[in-house]
Scaffold this motif. Structure first.
Motif, mmCIF file in Angstrom:
data_model
loop_
_atom_site.group_PDB
_atom_site.id
_atom_site.type_symbol
_atom_site.label_atom_id
_atom_site.label_comp_id
_atom_site.label_asym_id
_atom_site.label_seq_id
_atom_site.Cartn_x
_atom_site.Cartn_y
_atom_site.Cartn_z
ATOM 1 N N LYS A 168 -1.147 -2.032 1.053
ATOM 2 C CA LYS A 168 0.323 -1.987 1.120
ATOM 3 C C LYS A 168 0.831 -0.580 0.807
ATOM 4 C CE LYS A 168 0.831 -6.311 1.974
ATOM 5 N NZ LYS A 168 1.302 -6.765 3.267
ATOM 6 N N ALA A 169 0.251 0.008 -0.243
ATOM 7 C CA ALA A 169 0.731 1.318 -0.685
ATOM 8 C C ALA A 169 0.544 2.354 0.424
ATOM 9 C CB ALA A 169 -0.004 1.745 -1.946
ATOM 10 N N PHE A 170 -0.638 2.353 1.043
ATOM 11 C CA PHE A 170 -0.888 3.367 2.070
ATOM 12 C C PHE A 170 -0.022 3.146 3.308
ATOM 13 C CE2 PHE A 170 -4.574 4.487 -0.509
ATOM 14 C CZ PHE A 170 -4.432 5.869 -0.488
ATOM 15 N N ARG A 171 0.275 1.882 3.569
ATOM 16 C CA ARG A 171 1.159 1.614 4.712
ATOM 17 C C ARG A 171 2.540 2.244 4.446
ATOM 18 N NH1 ARG A 171 1.399 -4.441 6.735
ATOM 19 N NH2 ARG A 171 -0.841 -4.223 6.791
ATOM 20 N N VAL A 172 3.012 2.070 3.214
ATOM 21 C CA VAL A 172 4.317 2.628 2.842
ATOM 22 C C VAL A 172 4.286 4.158 2.917
ATOM 23 C CG1 VAL A 172 5.920 2.955 0.900
ATOM 24 C CG2 VAL A 172 4.905 0.715 1.317
ATOM 25 N N LEU A 173 3.243 4.730 2.333
ATOM 26 C CA LEU A 173 3.178 6.192 2.273
ATOM 27 C C LEU A 173 3.032 6.781 3.675
ATOM 28 C CD1 LEU A 173 0.964 6.572 -0.929
ATOM 29 C CD2 LEU A 173 3.439 6.695 -0.720
ATOM 30 N N ARG A 174 2.299 6.084 4.503
ATOM 31 C CA ARG A 174 2.130 6.560 5.880
ATOM 32 C C ARG A 174 3.474 6.544 6.603
ATOM 33 N NH1 ARG A 174 -0.295 3.389 10.270
ATOM 34 N NH2 ARG A 174 -0.063 4.746 12.049
ATOM 35 N N SER A 175 4.234 5.473 6.376
ATOM 36 C CA SER A 175 5.534 5.393 7.065
ATOM 37 C C SER A 175 6.467 6.509 6.601
ATOM 38 C CB SER A 175 6.187 4.034 6.835
ATOM 39 O OG SER A 175 6.615 3.952 5.500
ATOM 40 N N LEU A 176 6.222 7.005 5.380
ATOM 41 C CA LEU A 176 7.052 8.116 4.885
ATOM 42 C C LEU A 176 6.477 9.475 5.292
ATOM 43 C CD1 LEU A 176 7.693 6.931 1.192
ATOM 44 C CD2 LEU A 176 9.299 6.832 3.101
ATOM 45 N N GLY A 177 5.317 9.462 5.903
ATOM 46 C CA GLY A 177 4.663 10.714 6.302
ATOM 47 C C GLY A 177 4.111 11.479 5.114
ATOM 48 N N VAL A 178 3.742 10.751 4.066
ATOM 49 C CA VAL A 178 3.241 11.413 2.849
ATOM 50 C C VAL A 178 1.716 11.387 2.842
ATOM 51 C CG1 VAL A 178 3.069 11.160 0.336
ATOM 52 C CG2 VAL A 178 5.272 10.866 1.473
ATOM 53 N N THR A 179 1.118 12.540 2.541
ATOM 54 C CA THR A 179 -0.340 12.595 2.443
ATOM 55 C C THR A 179 -0.738 12.485 0.979
ATOM 56 O OG1 THR A 179 -0.334 14.090 4.311
ATOM 57 C CG2 THR A 179 -2.372 14.006 2.998
ATOM 58 N N VAL A 180 -1.627 11.539 0.710
ATOM 59 C CA VAL A 180 -2.110 11.398 -0.671
ATOM 60 C C VAL A 180 -3.208 12.428 -0.888
ATOM 61 C CG1 VAL A 180 -3.256 9.849 -2.292
ATOM 62 C CG2 VAL A 180 -1.515 8.968 -0.729
ATOM 63 N N GLN A 181 -3.051 13.231 -1.938
ATOM 64 C CA GLN A 181 -3.987 14.345 -2.133
ATOM 65 C C GLN A 181 -5.160 13.984 -3.028
ATOM 66 O OE1 GLN A 181 -1.521 17.749 -3.182
ATOM 67 N NE2 GLN A 181 0.096 16.851 -1.950
ATOM 68 N N MET A 182 -5.016 12.891 -3.714
ATOM 69 C CA MET A 182 -6.106 12.456 -4.590
ATOM 70 C C MET A 182 -5.829 11.011 -4.977
ATOM 71 S SD MET A 182 -7.032 14.382 -8.043
ATOM 72 C CE MET A 182 -7.654 13.566 -9.429
ATOM 73 N N ILE A 183 -6.895 10.258 -5.180
ATOM 74 C CA ILE A 183 -6.717 8.859 -5.573
ATOM 75 C C ILE A 183 -7.782 8.508 -6.604
ATOM 76 C CG2 ILE A 183 -7.936 8.201 -3.443
ATOM 77 C CD1 ILE A 183 -6.527 5.513 -3.677
ATOM 78 N N SER A 184 -7.371 7.726 -7.586
ATOM 79 C CA SER A 184 -8.333 7.377 -8.622
ATOM 80 C C SER A 184 -8.002 6.008 -9.206
ATOM 81 C CB SER A 184 -8.282 8.442 -9.719
ATOM 82 O OG SER A 184 -8.944 8.001 -10.856
ATOM 83 N N GLN A 185 -9.049 5.227 -9.434
ATOM 84 C CA GLN A 185 -8.852 3.908 -10.042
ATOM 85 C C GLN A 185 -9.468 3.944 -11.433
ATOM 86 O OE1 GLN A 185 -9.614 0.583 -7.441
ATOM 87 N NE2 GLN A 185 -10.502 -0.579 -9.120
ATOM 88 N N GLY A 186 -8.615 3.818 -12.446
ATOM 89 C CA GLY A 186 -9.089 4.019 -13.816
ATOM 90 C C GLY A 186 -10.033 2.926 -14.278
ATOM 91 N N ALA A 187 -10.868 3.295 -15.263
ATOM 92 C CA ALA A 187 -11.822 2.333 -15.815
ATOM 93 C C ALA A 187 -11.103 1.193 -16.534
ATOM 94 C CB ALA A 187 -12.768 3.032 -16.783
ATOM 95 N N SER A 188 -9.851 1.412 -16.908
ATOM 96 C CA SER A 188 -9.113 0.378 -17.635
ATOM 97 C C SER A 188 -8.845 -0.841 -16.757
ATOM 98 C CB SER A 188 -7.781 0.940 -18.111
ATOM 99 O OG SER A 188 -6.961 1.183 -16.982
ATOM 100 N N LYS A 189 -9.055 -0.683 -15.447
ATOM 101 C CA LYS A 189 -8.848 -1.792 -14.497
ATOM 102 C C LYS A 189 -7.390 -2.245 -14.408
ATOM 103 C CE LYS A 189 -13.248 -2.470 -13.429
ATOM 104 N NZ LYS A 189 -13.595 -1.083 -13.208
ATOM 105 N N VAL A 190 -6.488 -1.401 -14.822
ATOM 106 C CA VAL A 190 -5.090 -1.786 -14.652
ATOM 107 C C VAL A 190 -4.287 -0.711 -13.923
ATOM 108 C CG1 VAL A 190 -4.993 -3.288 -16.686
ATOM 109 C CG2 VAL A 190 -4.365 -0.890 -16.917
ATOM 110 N N ASN A 191 -4.930 0.339 -13.484
ATOM 111 C CA ASN A 191 -4.172 1.456 -12.945
ATOM 112 C C ASN A 191 -4.853 2.113 -11.753
ATOM 113 O OD1 ASN A 191 -2.650 3.742 -12.563
ATOM 114 N ND2 ASN A 191 -3.277 4.749 -14.454
ATOM 115 N N ILE A 192 -4.063 2.306 -10.685
ATOM 116 C CA ILE A 192 -4.529 3.118 -9.567
ATOM 117 C C ILE A 192 -3.589 4.312 -9.493
ATOM 118 C CG2 ILE A 192 -4.844 3.235 -7.062
ATOM 119 C CD1 ILE A 192 -5.281 0.177 -7.129
ATOM 120 N N SER A 193 -4.142 5.520 -9.503
ATOM 121 C CA SER A 193 -3.280 6.708 -9.482
ATOM 122 C C SER A 193 -3.396 7.436 -8.145
ATOM 123 C CB SER A 193 -3.685 7.669 -10.597
ATOM 124 O OG SER A 193 -3.407 7.091 -11.832
#
Ligand SMILES: Nc1ncnc2c1ncn2[C@@H]1O[C@H](COP(=O)(O)OP(=O)(O)O)[C@@H](O)[C@H]1O
Ligand SMILES: N[C@@H](CC(=O)OP(=O)(O)O)C(=O)O
Length: 692
Positions: free
Chosen positions: A638-663
């Protein structure tokens, strides 16, 4: 058995359409025999709670029955189970407005001598005749009190879904004195409950920004007569910022030009209000006004408006003036002096508030945290609380209560450095941490953090006003949210609460009826997708590519040892075999400014360039998606679909070990727009739409 246990509360939730059919009268002893004890846990010092389900309840068609038994003299039975918490939230949403002559129950509260019952549930008329009920008035509302025996209540407001059977075996003593109290009687009530404090209530600067607000906070505290609170206060309004500004100006203007360090607005304000001030004999001689910061003016105005003696803050105002003169002379503001300077904000707000409570007949005692055992590291502006704090604070506050009970009013944000013994601060927003540390120290059943919003919201309301309150959070979620930039909680504040498993309630002091957010160790995640979206701006990102060949080991270790040597912490990291991307952003806000200083960054790059090709990218934002990472595929899709529609390029992505956060890292200029669009998709559509 009853004598030993003292009180018993059975809570039953009706299943489907079946009617609740509990018998009246005392709960037979044999019924205790069919309890299934599901959980025994120690919820705070000296207090045991047993949670169990009765077979009898389920055979009668209830989904579950919850039994809370006090095995100790000191139990406050309230909110120890999800079920009860949910029920409470629902009631709060209902607005405490029950006009019925039949009364209602709120809670059961137990001291060594007595059990208090006050409340919110409506009682069906036919049941009232079976129990010995006394009607009392509490804050203008009628309250039903039972003096023993069985006591059955139901809540038509909640669609007869809930039935509460309360079985109390004790003599109640002078309950009417306890419940029907006026402000002046509060003291008497407090001393009856000699079991020391029951909760900590923290009020931030936004909650105590003026005399008017202080009065409202005082009545809010008194609207919980069953509580014996420790109140943690921040500095009034934006006082901390004003003090920092005054200090900065003092370094550059010279002693003779001190008038220029004073916010002009303050002097204007002073003169504009001269008439009013004269009326109230508040005239301050011109020469004194030089050093009176907006903060001191605020304090004096507040003191006068509350009708409190000026002596409550006179000494501090004097010292503040001396300190600013000293800074002007030295032309230097060290971090240590800065901490001392800002400490005046909390020292004065707590003194004014305690004086006000005493003035209206509520016994209160002011404490400076640095005098009662808050021991910290010597990291000025950003100190950490040391373990020795907990026993010291508990000993002092409990000891004082036992010898002379009074509401404690404690300065938030402040501590005492272990080595230098100077005043330290815990980082901006640090009063939240003071509150949770006190909760842990005293093993209190609940920590309340009162703000100017209806709880933790689905995103920063300044970015998107449609943000909604989040009813439940785990400590992990709240910690990630705070760490990744949600201003609403101090980044470290969840630590003491999590360590001692004490629920934290975030409430709105401007709208106390709103249920707020309840933060606990665990919550039902089965339906959770996203909880909140957080934006952290002005982040620096580094792309580091090894100059060595593929397969070389030790590259990451070298990179991170450089950060360790330079004392810079790393937030978000993504790696490949030969490269690593990371963001730099120390957890505490004041240090963060430091690393953005060009020289420090140059130094980092210089060191890294010895082993890698380094690309420094500034003005980035981290968008943190806090929620159920078990659903990460859905969230990312869902997030990437939204960002793509805005023409935004994600420069880095990370999923924390806490299992509650995607940055996700994006450009600063794109951050807010992304948060708004993500919010619309995740929080403004139905779950089924999201999952489709
Ligand atoms: N996710 C969020 N939920 C709630 N408030 C948030 C969030 N993100 C940012 N905020 C801001 O945090 C403010 C409350 O924090 P703060 O100003 O530190 O309160 P206080 O001074 O009362 O402790 C709110 O007024 C709101 O503008
Ligand atoms: N007064 C301090 C500490 C604090 O916690 O404040 P608040 O609760 O208003 O965020 C600050 O402004 O940082």
């Amino acid at each position: 058995m009853h004598d030993k246990f003292g009180g018993l509360l059975v809570y039953a939730k009706r299943l489907g359409e079946q009617t609740a059919r509990w018998g009246l009268g005392e709960l037979p002893r044999w019924s205790l025999g069919v309890l299934f004890f599901a959980l025994v846990r120690r919820v705070n010092l000296g207090v045991w709670v047993v949670v169990a389900w009765t077979r009898r309840a389920s055979s009668l068609g209830y989904e579950s029955s919850l039994v809370l038994l006090s095995l100790d003299e000191k139990l406050v039975i309230r909110g120890y189970s999800d079920t009860l918490n949910n029920l409470q939230s629902q009631q709060e949403q209902d607005g405490y407005v029950v006009e019925s002559s039949r009364g209602y129950l709120i809670e059961l509260w137990r001291t060594r001598e007595s059990i208090w019952v006050s409340g919110l549930f409506q009682i069906p008329e036919r049941l009232c005749s079976f129990v010995d009920i006394t009607w009392l008035k509490k804050h203008g509302k009628r309250v039903a009190i039972s003096r023993g025996g069985a006591f059955i209540t139901a809540s038509p407001k909640l669609g007869l879904q809930h039935l509460v059977l309360l079985f109390v075996q004790e003599e109640f003593g002078a309950i009417s004195d306890v419940i029907e109290k006026s402000v002046t009687e509060y003291e008497k009530v407090s001393s009856e409950g000699e079991t020391s404090f029951t909760c900590v209530m923290k009020f931030g600067g936004s909650s105590v920004a003026s005399a008017e607000r202080m009065k409202e906070v005082a009545s809010l505290i008194l609207s919980f007569p069953e509580e014996r609170p420790i109140v943690v206060l921040s500095a009034m309004g934006k006082t901390t910022n004003k003090l920092l500004l005054a200090g900065e100006k003092a370094t550059s203007c010279g002693v003779t030009n001190v008038s220029s360090i004073e916010e002009l607005s303050f002097i204007k304000d002073l003169h504009e209000r001269q008439e009013q001030r004269n009326e109230k004999s508040l005239f301050i001689p011109e020469e004194e006004s030089y050093f009176l910061t907006a903060c001191s003016y605020l304090s004096l105005r507040t003191v006068d408006q509350l009708g409190v003696d000026r002596s409550a803050v006179a000494k501090h105002l004097d010292e503040l003036e001396q300190l600013l003169k000293g800074i002007a002379m030295m032309k230097e503001l060290t971090k240590r002096t800065q901490d001392y300077l800002v400490s005046f904000g909390e020292c004065m707000s707590t003194r004014i508030f305690a004086a006000y409570l005493n003035k209206i007949g509520v016994k209160a005692r002011q404490y400076d945290a640095f005098e009662i055992g808050f021991i910290t590291t010597d990291d000025f502006t950003n100190a950490d609380i040391l373990e020795a704090t907990y026993p010291a604070v508990a000993k002092r506050l409990n000891g004082d209560w036992l010898s002379d009970p009074a509401i404690a009013i404690v300065t938030g944000f402040l501590g005492k450095a272990r080595k230098s013994c100077a005043v330290t601060t815990l980082g901006r927003g640090g009063s939240d941490l003071t509150a949770t540390a006190i909760g842990k120290a005293l093993g209190l059943p609940e920590i309340q953090v009162w703000k100017d919003v209806d709880g933790v919201l689905t995103c920063d309301p300044n970015i998107y006003p449609k943000a909604e309150p989040v009813p439940f959070l785990t400590f992990d979620e709240a910690a990630e949210l705070a760490y990744f930039g949600a201003q609403v909680l101090h980044p470290q504040s969840m630590r003491p609460a999590r360590e001692s498993d004490i629920p934290v309630r975030v409430k709105n002091s401007y709208n106390p009826k709103a249920p707020g957010t309840l933060i606990t160790k665990a919550r039902d995640m089965s339906k959770a997708i996203l909880t909140s979206i957080v934006l952290k701006r002005n982040v620096t990102m580094l792309d580091i590519v090894s100059t060595r060949m593929l397969g070389q080991y030790g590259f990451l270790a070298k990179v991170f040892s450089i950060f360790e040597d330079l004392g810079i912490s790393v937030d978000v990291v993504a790696t490949s075999e030969v490269s690593v991307s990371l963001t730099l952003d120390p957890s505490k806000l004041w240090s963060r400014e430091l690393i953005q200083q060009a020289s420090e960054l140059d130094h980092v790059v210089e060191e890294l360039e010895k082993i890698a090709v380094v690309n420094l990218l500034q003005n980035r934002s981290i968008i943190s998606l806090i929620g159920n990472v078990q659903r990460s595929s859905l969230i990312l899709e869902k997030a990437f679909r939204v960002l793509r529609s805005l023409g935004v390029t994600v420069q880095m992505i990370s999923q924390g070990a806490s299992k509650v956060n995607i940055s996700l890292v994006v450009n600063d200029s794109e951050g807010e727009q992304c948060v708004r669009a993500l919010h619309s998709v995740f929080f403004e559509s139905e779950l089924s739409e999201l999952e489709s």
